[in-house]
Design a protein around this motif. Structure first.
Motif, PDB file in Angstrom:
ATOM      1  N   PHE A 272      11.183  17.359  20.061  1.00 54.17           N
ATOM      2  CA  PHE A 272      11.394  15.920  19.944  1.00 54.17           C
ATOM      3  C   PHE A 272      12.467  15.414  20.912  1.00 54.17           C
ATOM      4  O   PHE A 272      13.569  15.952  20.961  1.00 54.17           O
ATOM      5  CB  PHE A 272      11.808  15.619  18.498  1.00 54.17           C
ATOM      6  N   PHE A 273      12.137  14.412  21.702  1.00 57.71           N
ATOM      7  CA  PHE A 273      13.111  13.845  22.637  1.00 57.71           C
ATOM      8  C   PHE A 273      13.161  12.328  22.484  1.00 57.71           C
ATOM      9  O   PHE A 273      12.123  11.689  22.321  1.00 57.71           O
ATOM     10  CB  PHE A 273      12.715  14.147  24.090  1.00 57.71           C
ATOM     11  N   VAL A 274      14.377  11.788  22.557  1.00 53.45           N
ATOM     12  CA  VAL A 274      14.525  10.336  22.521  1.00 53.45           C
ATOM     13  C   VAL A 274      14.641   9.838  23.951  1.00 53.45           C
ATOM     14  O   VAL A 274      15.376  10.398  24.754  1.00 53.45           O
ATOM     15  CB  VAL A 274      15.802   9.933  21.743  1.00 53.45           C
ATOM     16  N   VAL A 275      13.874   8.810  24.273  1.00 52.92           N
ATOM     17  CA  VAL A 275      13.980   8.202  25.589  1.00 52.92           C
ATOM     18  C   VAL A 275      14.722   6.881  25.400  1.00 52.92           C
ATOM     19  O   VAL A 275      14.215   5.979  24.717  1.00 52.92           O
ATOM     20  CB  VAL A 275      12.572   7.935  26.181  1.00 52.92           C
ATOM     21  N   ASP A 276      15.910   6.778  25.979  1.00 59.67           N
ATOM     22  CA  ASP A 276      16.687   5.563  25.789  1.00 59.67           C
ATOM     23  C   ASP A 276      16.307   4.532  26.853  1.00 59.67           C
ATOM     24  O   ASP A 276      16.653   4.667  28.016  1.00 59.67           O
ATOM     25  CB  ASP A 276      18.185   5.907  25.885  1.00 59.67           C
ATOM     26  N   ALA A 277      15.568   3.509  26.431  1.00 56.59           N
ATOM     27  CA  ALA A 277      15.125   2.512  27.403  1.00 56.59           C
ATOM     28  C   ALA A 277      15.621   1.122  27.001  1.00 56.59           C
ATOM     29  O   ALA A 277      15.077   0.105  27.454  1.00 56.59           O
ATOM     30  CB  ALA A 277      13.596   2.544  27.484  1.00 56.59           C
ATOM     31  N   LYS A 278      16.646   1.076  26.177  1.00 59.73           N
ATOM     32  CA  LYS A 278      17.158  -0.200  25.639  1.00 59.73           C
ATOM     33  C   LYS A 278      17.449  -1.227  26.732  1.00 59.73           C
ATOM     34  O   LYS A 278      16.989  -2.347  26.689  1.00 59.73           O
ATOM     35  CB  LYS A 278      18.470   0.055  24.877  1.00 59.73           C
ATOM     36  N   ASN A 279      18.227  -0.758  27.729  1.00 55.35           N
ATOM     37  CA  ASN A 279      18.666  -1.711  28.752  1.00 55.35           C
ATOM     38  C   ASN A 279      17.502  -2.302  29.511  1.00 55.35           C
ATOM     39  O   ASN A 279      17.462  -3.494  29.795  1.00 55.35           O
ATOM     40  CB  ASN A 279      19.636  -1.033  29.724  1.00 55.35           C
ATOM     41  N   GLU A 280      16.561  -1.434  29.839  1.00 54.20           N
ATOM     42  CA  GLU A 280      15.371  -1.859  30.580  1.00 54.20           C
ATOM     43  C   GLU A 280      14.630  -2.968  29.807  1.00 54.20           C
ATOM     44  O   GLU A 280      14.275  -4.005  30.364  1.00 54.20           O
ATOM     45  CB  GLU A 280      14.474  -0.614  30.738  1.00 54.20           C
ATOM     46  N   PHE A 281      14.423  -2.750  28.509  1.00 58.78           N
ATOM     47  CA  PHE A 281      13.697  -3.736  27.698  1.00 58.78           C
ATOM     48  C   PHE A 281      14.483  -5.047  27.613  1.00 58.78           C
ATOM     49  O   PHE A 281      13.918  -6.118  27.824  1.00 58.78           O
ATOM     50  CB  PHE A 281      13.434  -3.177  26.292  1.00 58.78           C
ATOM     51  N   LEU A 282      15.768  -4.934  27.304  1.00 55.59           N
ATOM     52  CA  LEU A 282      16.563  -6.156  27.121  1.00 55.59           C
ATOM     53  C   LEU A 282      16.672  -6.943  28.422  1.00 55.59           C
ATOM     54  O   LEU A 282      16.644  -8.173  28.434  1.00 55.59           O
ATOM     55  CB  LEU A 282      17.948  -5.816  26.565  1.00 55.59           C
ATOM     56  N   ILE A 301       6.311  -2.606  29.520  1.00 52.27           N
ATOM     57  CA  ILE A 301       7.431  -1.683  29.780  1.00 52.27           C
ATOM     58  C   ILE A 301       7.271  -0.405  28.966  1.00 52.27           C
ATOM     59  O   ILE A 301       7.657   0.671  29.404  1.00 52.27           O
ATOM     60  CB  ILE A 301       8.811  -2.294  29.449  1.00 52.27           C
ATOM     61  N   PHE A 302       6.716  -0.557  27.780  1.00 56.86           N
ATOM     62  CA  PHE A 302       6.533   0.646  26.970  1.00 56.86           C
ATOM     63  C   PHE A 302       5.636   1.645  27.704  1.00 56.86           C
ATOM     64  O   PHE A 302       5.946   2.826  27.811  1.00 56.86           O
ATOM     65  CB  PHE A 302       5.924   0.307  25.604  1.00 56.86           C
ATOM     66  N   ILE A 303       4.549   1.130  28.222  1.00 52.52           N
ATOM     67  CA  ILE A 303       3.611   2.017  28.926  1.00 52.52           C
ATOM     68  C   ILE A 303       4.270   2.606  30.170  1.00 52.52           C
ATOM     69  O   ILE A 303       4.166   3.813  30.431  1.00 52.52           O
ATOM     70  CB  ILE A 303       2.320   1.256  29.282  1.00 52.52           C
ATOM     71  N   GLU A 304       4.977   1.758  30.914  1.00 55.75           N
ATOM     72  CA  GLU A 304       5.650   2.259  32.130  1.00 55.75           C
ATOM     73  C   GLU A 304       6.665   3.356  31.781  1.00 55.75           C
ATOM     74  O   GLU A 304       6.711   4.403  32.429  1.00 55.75           O
ATOM     75  CB  GLU A 304       6.385   1.113  32.834  1.00 55.75           C
ATOM     76  N   LYS A 308       6.332   7.269  32.915  1.00 55.61           N
ATOM     77  CA  LYS A 308       7.385   7.880  33.735  1.00 55.61           C
ATOM     78  C   LYS A 308       7.919   9.154  33.070  1.00 55.61           C
ATOM     79  O   LYS A 308       8.054  10.201  33.708  1.00 55.61           O
ATOM     80  CB  LYS A 308       8.527   6.864  33.913  1.00 55.61           C
ATOM     81  N   GLU A 309       8.156   9.070  31.801  1.00 54.12           N
ATOM     82  CA  GLU A 309       8.695  10.236  31.084  1.00 54.12           C
ATOM     83  C   GLU A 309       7.677  11.368  31.033  1.00 54.12           C
ATOM     84  O   GLU A 309       8.012  12.531  31.223  1.00 54.12           O
ATOM     85  CB  GLU A 309       9.076   9.837  29.642  1.00 54.12           C
ATOM     86  N   ALA A 310       6.433  10.979  30.759  1.00 54.72           N
ATOM     87  CA  ALA A 310       5.381  11.993  30.619  1.00 54.72           C
ATOM     88  C   ALA A 310       5.213  12.782  31.913  1.00 54.72           C
ATOM     89  O   ALA A 310       4.897  13.974  31.898  1.00 54.72           O
ATOM     90  CB  ALA A 310       4.075  11.327  30.214  1.00 54.72           C
ATOM     91  N   LYS A 311       5.454  12.100  33.033  1.00 54.04           N
ATOM     92  CA  LYS A 311       5.282  12.764  34.338  1.00 54.04           C
ATOM     93  C   LYS A 311       6.284  13.904  34.520  1.00 54.04           C
ATOM     94  O   LYS A 311       6.056  14.821  35.300  1.00 54.04           O
ATOM     95  CB  LYS A 311       5.447  11.732  35.458  1.00 54.04           C
ATOM     96  N   LYS A 312       7.395  13.822  33.813  1.00 54.54           N
ATOM     97  CA  LYS A 312       8.405  14.889  33.929  1.00 54.54           C
ATOM     98  C   LYS A 312       7.872  16.218  33.388  1.00 54.54           C
ATOM     99  O   LYS A 312       8.374  17.270  33.718  1.00 54.54           O
ATOM    100  CB  LYS A 312       9.666  14.491  33.147  1.00 54.54           C
ATOM    101  N   TYR A 313       6.899  16.090  32.487  1.00 53.09           N
ATOM    102  CA  TYR A 313       6.331  17.323  31.928  1.00 53.09           C
ATOM    103  C   TYR A 313       5.032  17.600  32.652  1.00 53.09           C
ATOM    104  O   TYR A 313       4.004  17.008  32.366  1.00 53.09           O
ATOM    105  CB  TYR A 313       6.081  17.154  30.427  1.00 53.09           C
ATOM    106  N   LYS A 314       5.114  18.491  33.611  1.00 54.49           N
ATOM    107  CA  LYS A 314       3.946  18.718  34.490  1.00 54.49           C
ATOM    108  C   LYS A 314       2.831  19.466  33.750  1.00 54.49           C
ATOM    109  O   LYS A 314       3.082  20.231  32.832  1.00 54.49           O
ATOM    110  CB  LYS A 314       4.393  19.500  35.716  1.00 54.49           C
ATOM    111  N   PRO A 349      -2.939   2.821  26.530  1.00 56.76           N
ATOM    112  CA  PRO A 349      -4.243   2.667  27.146  1.00 56.76           C
ATOM    113  C   PRO A 349      -4.793   3.985  27.699  1.00 56.76           C
ATOM    114  O   PRO A 349      -4.035   4.900  28.004  1.00 56.76           O
ATOM    115  CB  PRO A 349      -3.969   1.697  28.296  1.00 56.76           C
ATOM    116  N   LYS A 350      -6.110   4.035  27.831  1.00 60.81           N
ATOM    117  CA  LYS A 350      -6.750   5.291  28.232  1.00 60.81           C
ATOM    118  C   LYS A 350      -6.447   5.647  29.685  1.00 60.81           C
ATOM    119  O   LYS A 350      -6.511   6.797  30.077  1.00 60.81           O
ATOM    120  CB  LYS A 350      -8.252   5.186  28.020  1.00 60.81           C
ATOM    121  N   LYS A 351      -6.125   4.637  30.493  1.00 63.70           N
ATOM    122  CA  LYS A 351      -5.965   4.934  31.912  1.00 63.70           C
ATOM    123  C   LYS A 351      -4.710   5.763  32.222  1.00 63.70           C
ATOM    124  O   LYS A 351      -4.357   5.968  33.367  1.00 63.70           O
ATOM    125  CB  LYS A 351      -5.988   3.656  32.749  1.00 63.70           C
ATOM    126  N   LEU A 352      -4.045   6.236  31.204  1.00 65.08           N
ATOM    127  CA  LEU A 352      -2.911   7.119  31.437  1.00 65.08           C
ATOM    128  C   LEU A 352      -3.352   8.489  31.950  1.00 65.08           C
ATOM    129  O   LEU A 352      -2.532   9.351  32.235  1.00 65.08           O
ATOM    130  CB  LEU A 352      -2.138   7.321  30.132  1.00 65.08           C
TER     131      LEU A 352
END
Ligand code: XMP
Length: 509
Positions: A272-282, A301-304, A308-314, A349-352
């Protein structure tokens, strides 16, 4: 053993999902299909029995929903309900007529000898909702019941295994309704009842194992019931190859992130990992007041962020989603106008470019909760109240600032605390506070205040589609209001939202 399956053909009736639920309560797997599906596709589903739902149309309207009459030659037991019953009559050579009296609500029925009414009293109350009625039965059909206003409230052709009821056996108000459905399933269709949540769970675990093998899988875990149950189910199937990401968009309730972290961070199998994206959203929400714009920005922004995070896990090919059956049924058959752009954190969305794993996609919400308990989850986590994907953003009316968000979080916390203390937690479907953006004059101590108006919303609902405002006792409301104005600076007046859905919606934006 072959899985017995009942297909419910949906003619647009408001109770189609309820029919499917009842069949499952009888331990038989059920699926809802739109009436527009070609008969060949219905056949490929290999149904053990078929139920025609009700619907709002009249069989004589030009565009009235129909079905290919080949369905009657398949030798599969059929039960028609309300519109479904009238359609059977019309298609097989009977006649349907408009009545002068609309039968609506509880109606007394007189039954005759029939397998569908086996072991039932001669008279009982059923739930009716119709204007049309079958005045002439199709050839080879016999009448099995009548009411004061409806001469053919049920009819059947035993040889062809076609049964029809004008009333709604699926609704709770019909006395012996469940017995009637069970009589159809067990006595007429001769099904054995070989489906259960346990068998569903085992079958999902097996098929996920077989599909995923040793690959890694990613999951957007919001802490909500659906994504939590889905993640736990997948973890059971593939062990440590699951990676769960929790995106903190800063629009969560007070203590929510910590609670989710506490529940999941010690679970090695969930990674389990937390992605802190608070600043980006606000940052992106700054200056935005329009509800639809807020929703769209948050969704995007949620999808972006997730991508981005998912890409870190190849090398990850699979994505777990907590889609549940009503999501599928509603998106498959819903033609209603768009009221709000719902953003579901579980609904990426499916296009991920991931292959989707949706282990709950055939389950109703209460079944998901039962499954969650079977997976060892606490009552607290399976009975959580719904929380919208865009979070508190749609409860801060107008512009979202950190100060206003904090005011909302504190008031929401007090509301939840008092509801818990009053033992109302499990009784109210959803409850929250809304920062209205309206300023009003008040007096505190000897001073004038000019602060914001806060609203309390609490509703009863089954599925969120319709809702009634919950009658929180006055003394509890009083405590909530007192605490809020005393403990939260920035609020000097509290009001209670007493509208139902429709005409309102549950959320204010
Ligand atoms: P409304 O406001 O449309 O809400 O009456 C019905 C239910 O849906 C929840 N809701 C959402 N859930 N994403 C979600 O996952 C959303 O964008 C969203 N908007 C509303 C709402 O809290 C209620 O339970």
């Amino acid at each position: 053993m072959n899985l017995e399956k009942v297909i419910i053909i949906d003619f647009g009736g408001q109770y189609s999902q309820l029919i499917a639920r009842r069949v499952r309560e009888a331990n038989i797997y059920s699926e809802i299909l739109p009436y527009t599906l070609p008969i060949e596709e219905i056949i490929t589903k290999n149904p053990s029995a078929i139920i025609f739902s009700g619907g709002p149309s009249s069989v004589y309207e030009e565009d009235a929903p129909k079905i290919d009459t080949k369905i009657f030659q398949l030798n599969i037991p059929i039960l028609g309900i309300c519109y479904g019953a009238q359609l059977i009559a019309k298609l097989l050579g009977g006649n349907v007529k408009k009545s002068d009296i609309r039968e609506y609500g509880k109606v007394r029925i007189n039954i005759k000898n029939s397998s569908i009414f086996e072991n039932l009293p001669d008279r009982f109350n059923v739930w009716m909702s119709h204007t049309d009625f079958v005045n002439i039965l199709p050839p080879d059909f016999i009448n099995t019941s009548f009411t004061d206003a409806c001469p053919n409230s049920s009819f059947e052709n035993i040889e062809k295994k076609i049964y029809a009821v004008q009333f709604h056996p699926e609704v709770y108000h019909t006395e012996y309704g469940f017995e009637i459905i069970k009589n159809f399933l067990y006595k007429i269709a001769k099904l054995s009842g070989n489906w259960s949540i346990d068998s569903y769970l085992q079958q999902q675990i097996k098929s996920i194992k077989e599909e995923v093998k040793d690959e890694k899988v990613i999951c957007a875990l919001s802490g909500g019931v659906d994504s939590t149950v889905a993640a736990n189910l997948v973890a059971k199937a593939i062990g440590k190859n699951l990676i769960c990401l929790f995106v903190d968009h800063g629009l969560l309730r007070k203590g929510e992130k910590e609670e989710v972290e506490k529940n999941f961070s010690n679970r090695e199998d969930l990674n389990f990992f937390v992605v802190d994206a608070k600043n980006e959203f606000l940052k992106k929400l700054k200056g935005v007041s329009d509800p639809e714009k807020k929703r769209k920005i948050i969704g995007k922004i949620f999808i972006e962020t997730f991508t981005k995070e998912a890409k870190k896990y190849k090398g990850i090919n699979y994505l777990v989603q907590g889609t549940i059956y009503p999501d599928i049924v509603e998106s498959g058959t819903n033609t209603s106008a768009s009221i709000k752009s719902h953003h579901n954190v579980g609904g990426l969305p499916k296009k991920l470019n991931f292959k989707l794993i949706e282990p709950l996609k055939y389950l109703f919400k209460d079944e998901v909760r039962i499954l969650g308990k079977k997976l060892g989850l606490s009552d607290e986590s399976v009975n959580r109240q719904p929380f919208p994907g865009p979070g508190l953003a749609i409860r801060v009316i107008g512009e979202i600032t950190e100060t206003r968000l904090n005011i909302l979080k504190e008031t929401d916390f007090i509301l939840r605390d008092e509801i818990k203390k009053a033992n109302l937690e499990g009784k109210i479907w959803q409850y929250f506070t809304v920062l209205t953006g309206i300023k009003t004059v008040g007096v505190m101590g000897d001073n004038r205040t000019y602060n914001e108006l806060l609203a309390i919303r609490a509703v009863e609902s089954v599925d969120g589609m319709t809702a009634d405002w919950y009658k929180i006792p006055y003394e509890v409301l009083e405590k909530i209001s007192n605490r809020i104005v005393n403990e939260v600076s920035g609020i000097n007046r509290v009001v209670y939202d007493i509208t139902s859905k429709p005409p309102s919606t549950i959320e204010w934006e």
